[in-house]
Design a protein around this motif. Structure first.
Motif, short mmCIF file in Angstrom:
data_model
loop_
_atom_site.label_atom_id
_atom_site.label_comp_id
_atom_site.label_asym_id
_atom_site.label_seq_id
_atom_site.Cartn_x
_atom_site.Cartn_y
_atom_site.Cartn_z
N GLU A 33 0.82 -1.34 -0.07
CA GLU A 33 0.13 -0.02 0.05
C GLU A 33 0.79 1.40 -0.01
N ASN A 36 2.53 1.66 -3.49
CA ASN A 36 1.03 2.13 -4.38
C ASN A 36 1.01 3.50 -3.92
N ASP A 39 4.16 5.48 -5.49
CA ASP A 39 4.19 5.32 -6.95
C ASP A 39 3.32 6.42 -7.90
#
Length: 311
Positions: A33, A36, A39
């Motif tokens: 998480e 993510n 990113d």
């Protein structure tokens, strides 16, 4: 003589990310998480650099139209990404192998085995420009996440001295690593979750930028019709199937008819389409494409029988 070690702690790519101070204590799901979440910054960074990326596309396309070549120069992850993008151009756009080239510090061996010490050799960057006989018609893209790699700086300086168009891709602000180039692209994604590991966000955003640059250039060079890769090299079963599906979609021919057309053109999707739409034989269609510098849409619209086709 041993060169003094340059202090790089001020670089954004070397700083510690406060969000991952406890990275080694996270569960696997929490780790995913967090990655993510971080990113997502790569997409924003591309948006911020959109004007420079557009300038890079236009400058590179103009150079290649005039007989120039595109070179990516980098070390480590940056170098590998450049080599990867260059290697994908021939099968995707049927470009000659020397049109887009990737240069990595340490050569081919550095693609599979780390040669990080070679990035410090500025003179090697200078030498590689001479080895590839860079001229004023060429484009040289220096790629370095932290913006300070001597190999890349040496290559860019030598390229500028030869009159080449120079582009720079880095993941730090300009005031942290300045360099005189024609187009300066900064992809600022912040500190890595694993401090200093620029194969992460910096690598991801660099890959995104190179995707946009090379694809944008090929679009400008007429190697795309609509959103179809009509210059694809039909070299395996997957690409042969893709070629047939493109022909079927764009001409409403049956698969068997599309296969016959593809073979009659010498397995060129672009030539197949031009022959089908104009009724020209292979030699005449090839000549028309050459006159239009390989641009299928221009070739179609320049022929009397197809001028009414929707542009």
């Amino acid at each position: 003589m041993t060169q003094p070690i340059q202090e790089r702690g001020h670089l954004l790519t070397e700083q510690v990310n406060p969000l991952s101070q406890n990275l080694d204590q996270l569960s696997s799901l929490e780790l995913v998480e967090l990655f993510n979440q971080e990113d997502a910054r790569t997409i924003s960074a591309i948006a911020i650099a959109k004007n420079e990326l557009a300038q890079a596309i236009d400058a590179t396309a103009q150079a290649l139209r005039q007989g120039g070549r595109l070179f990516y120069v980098g070390a480590g992850t940056s170098g590998r990404l450049g080599v990867l993008d260059a290697a994908e151009c021939p099968p995707t756009f049927c470009t000659p192998p020397d049109l887009v080239q990737g240069i990595i510090a340490g050569g081919a061996a550095a693609l599979i085995r780390s040669s990080e010490d070679l990035e410090d050799r500025r003179e090697d960057g200078v030498a590689t420009i001479a080895h590839h006989q860079i001229t004023e018609r060429d484009v040289v893209v220096g790629i370095t996440a932290g913006g300070t790699t001597p190999f890349v700086h040496g290559a860019l300086q030598a390229a500028r001295q030869r009159g080449a168009t120079t582009l720079f891709i880095a993941c730090v602000p300009r005031d942290q690593a300045s360099i005189p180039v024609d187009v300066d692209i900064r992809l600022v994604v912040g500190p890595e979750l694993l401090a200093g590991s620029t194969r992460l966000k910096a690598g991801t955003v660099t890959k995104l930028a190179l995707n946009i640059l090379s694809t944008g250039v090929m679009v400008k060079l007429g190697k795309v019709y609509g959103n179809r890769m009509v210059d694809v090299a039909v070299t395996n079963h997957k690409l042969h199937d893709r070629a047939l599906r493109m022909l079927q979609d764009l001409t409403e021919l049956s698969r068997e008819q599309a296969a016959q057309l593809l073979e009659s053109s010498g397995r060129s999707v672009k030539l197949s389409l031009l022959m089908h739409w104009t009724g020209l034989d292979r030699a005449t269609a090839t000549q028309l494409l050459t006159t239009c510098q390989g641009n299928l849409r221009q070739a179609v619209l320049s022929h009397p029988s197809t001028a009414a086709i929707e542009s």
